[in-house]
Design an enzyme around this catalytic site. Structure first.
Site, short mmCIF file in Angstrom:
data_model
loop_
_atom_site.label_atom_id
_atom_site.label_comp_id
_atom_site.label_asym_id
_atom_site.label_seq_id
_atom_site.Cartn_x
_atom_site.Cartn_y
_atom_site.Cartn_z
N LYS A 242 -37.17 57.21 190.86
CA LYS A 242 -37.66 58.54 190.45
C LYS A 242 -37.03 59.60 191.34
O LYS A 242 -36.86 59.37 192.56
CB LYS A 242 -39.19 58.53 190.58
CG LYS A 242 -39.91 59.77 190.07
CD LYS A 242 -41.42 59.57 190.19
CE LYS A 242 -42.25 60.74 189.74
NZ LYS A 242 -43.70 60.49 189.84
N SER B 185 -46.33 61.29 185.89
CA SER B 185 -45.07 61.99 185.96
C SER B 185 -43.84 61.09 186.11
O SER B 185 -42.72 61.58 186.09
CB SER B 185 -45.10 62.97 187.15
OG SER B 185 -45.30 62.25 188.36
N SER C 254 -49.59 58.61 188.18
CA SER C 254 -48.24 58.83 187.65
C SER C 254 -47.38 57.60 187.42
O SER C 254 -46.37 57.68 186.73
CB SER C 254 -47.48 59.79 188.55
OG SER C 254 -47.82 61.09 188.20
N1 GLN Z 1 -51.30 64.17 186.75
C1 GLN Z 1 -51.61 64.27 188.13
C2 GLN Z 1 -51.13 65.57 188.69
O1 GLN Z 1 -50.46 66.29 188.02
C3 GLN Z 1 -51.06 63.10 188.88
C4 GLN Z 1 -49.64 63.20 189.20
C5 GLN Z 1 -49.10 62.07 190.00
O2 GLN Z 1 -49.71 61.00 190.12
N2 GLN Z 1 -47.96 62.34 190.62
O3 GLN Z 1 -51.40 65.90 189.78
#
Ligand code: GLN
Length: 503
Positions: free
Chosen positions: A79, A160, A184
């Site tokens: 990532k 994400s 994520s």
């Molecule tokens: N959806 C959550 C956020 O936007 C988790 C994101 C993540 O785990 N990086 O903070």
């Protein structure tokens, strides 16, 4: 030649050792597939030159029986919020679009030292803020299971770490690193039909993972099988002198037995996860697997985690507070995009941030600063910390009291992958509130959790379930995940139309 990319890591490495195929062939396939599947937008950057070079060296090592490890020559993806030496690391943001780190994140360094080959860096929501991989300067990632990728009837990959999940689900790489702050890694794994594992906080180093919420971030692992996941974990886990939150004890590699029995294992079904908005397909899948476990002798019982509903609010406050502090480093001078403004230092900061961050990031910075104002600090930040403790205590009790359970079984996401057009109708905050309902509590308490793909929904899209266990009970968690995997026989590549059409 048979596509060995379709196998698992053990089979691939076996084929390398037997001289049936070599890493150069496989890297050619991977890069070729990545190019053919550009429409998915899984990668923000491919690394062909370095990959070819490493594949050549790896091939040579196999020829001389000098392979570095059981990951030598295995194509992987990372990532784009993990620092990779001499390779752009953008967090899918304008702020870091020209950033080239001078060092590798510890987990990347360990993977590269074990001989794994980086095919490319994958797409994400900017700085990991999102649940869809829809907020990236490189555009959204498309779900490989979409009914139609060319019209606007395509589905989100989740996020994400949507790029990493897609790269694995599409058979381009065997494994990918994601990051998991509130779900994520698990969320996109669920939507894409792959394994998505969030290790216990402190098991893997965060050094070089560009921080979102330091107290919750963990590197995550995405693969097609649980065994592959544990092989990658064994290569990257352990103490790190650059991350004081890693456990100091040496890591003992996990060995997952092939013959697993779930007889007598206590499985908890938390009633709070049977929440509003849970789709019938997911509910049926959840019941089906609970029944399966019970039929095989596991003790399945209802449990309660009473503070679950508060989790979304608490997460949101703590997330924004930590974000506002983390983002302060991007001032256009030390780091990141620099605007053209020489009127004053303050103006330069302001303009660089105005240009470098998207609305989601800016909103979180503003909200975080608001929560941290002297007059608000106790009301929001301190209170949220206290409730966070209650959420963590819920888990402690459910795992450790007299009638405690060994593992919790829950949905990962409330439905299968939404259509992009439906998803973007709501704000980032609302998206997270729905998407992360089942995943955020684990980050709040640091416990390990994993998405296991189970079956296809009535619409032909993957549905996964989540398992959670007590802190540092990761090996046990992976073992139960492996048992479920062996029962449901969900083969992402076999089921996948797009993959099938290419082979
Ligand atoms: N959806 C959550 C956020 O936007 C988790 C994101 C993540 O785990 N990086 O903070």
């Amino acid at each position: 030649m048979k596509r060995h990319i379709q196998s698992n890591i053990k089979q691939l490495v076996g084929a390398y050792k037997d001289g049936i195929i070599n890493p150069q062939n496989v890297i050619d396939y991977s890069l070729d597939d990545a190019a053919k599947l550009k429409i998915l937008n899984a990668f923000v950057r491919l690394c062909p030159e370095a990959a070819f070079h490493q594949a050549k060296e790896s091939t040579f090592r196999y020829q001389n029986k000098q392979e570095k490890s059981y990951l030598d020559g295995v194509p992987i993806a990372v990532k784009d919020n993990f620092c990779t030496k001499d390779i752009h690391t953008t967090c899918a943001s304008k702020m870091l679009q020209d950033f080239i780190p001078p060092y590798n994140a510890t987990v990347c360094e360990k993977l590269f030292n074990s001989g794994a080959i980086l095919v490319g860096k994958t797409n994400l929501d900017q700085f990991g803020m999102g649940s869809g991989t829809v907020d990236s300067i490189f555009g959204p990632t498309k779900n490989i299971w979409s009914e139609d990728l060319t019209s606007n009837m395509w589905r989100i990959a989740g996020g994400s770490s949507g790029g990493s999940a897609t790269a694995v689900a599409a058979g381009i790489v065997f494994g990918a690193l994601g990051s998991d702050t509130g779900g994520s890694t698990r969320n996109p794994a669920s939507y894409c039909g792959v394994i998505g594992y969030k290790p216990s906080y402190g098991l893997l180093s965060r050094h070089g993972l560009i921080p979102l919420v330091n107290s919750m971030d963990v590197p995550g692992i995405i693969t097609r099988t649980v065994n592959d996941c544990s092989l990658i974990l064994n290569a990257v886990a352990g103490p790190c002198k650059y991350d004081s939150t890693t456990v100091k004890k040496e890591f003992n590699p996990f060995i997952l037995e092939d013959e697993i029995s779930v007889s007598g294992i206590k499985i908890g079904i938390p009633e709070e996860y049977n929440c509003e908005g849970l789709s019938e397909d997911v509910k049926e899948t959840w019941i089906k697997i609970a029944d399966l476990l019970e039929n095989e002798g596991a003790i399945v019982k209802k449990v309660s985690l009473p503070h679950t509903e508060a989790s979304i609010f608490v997460y949101s406050i703590l997330n924004q507070c930590e974000v506002s502090s983390n983002m302060a480093r991007y001032d256009g001078i030390e780091y990141g995009h620099r605007a053209e403004d020489e009127s004053s230092t303050e103006q330069l900061y302001a303009k660089s941030r105005a240009e470098g961050f998207n609305t989601v990031v800016k909103t979180r910075i503003l909200a975080g600063n608001y929560f941290l104002l002297r007059r608000n600090y106790e009301k929001y930040f301190l209170k949220a910390l206290k409730v966070r403790r209650l959420i963590a205590d819920d888990f402690k009790k459910v795992f450790n009291n007299e009638n405690g359970v060994d593992v919790l079984l829950t949905p990962t996401t409330l439905s299968d992958a939404p259509l992009y057009t439906d998803f973007i109708k709501s704000s980032n905050r609302d998206q997270c509130a729905v998407q992360d309902y089942c995943t955020q509590p684990a980050n709040m308490s640091g416990i390990p959790a994993i998405n296991v793909p189970i079956r296809l929904s009535s619409r032909g899209l993957p549905i996964g379930l989540q398992l959670m266990s007590d802190n540092f009970n990761d090996q046990f968690l992976l073992t139960i995940a492996k048992w479920i995997e062996s029962q449901v026989n969900f083969d992402c590549l076999e089921n996948n139309q797009i993959y099938a059409a290419r082979t």
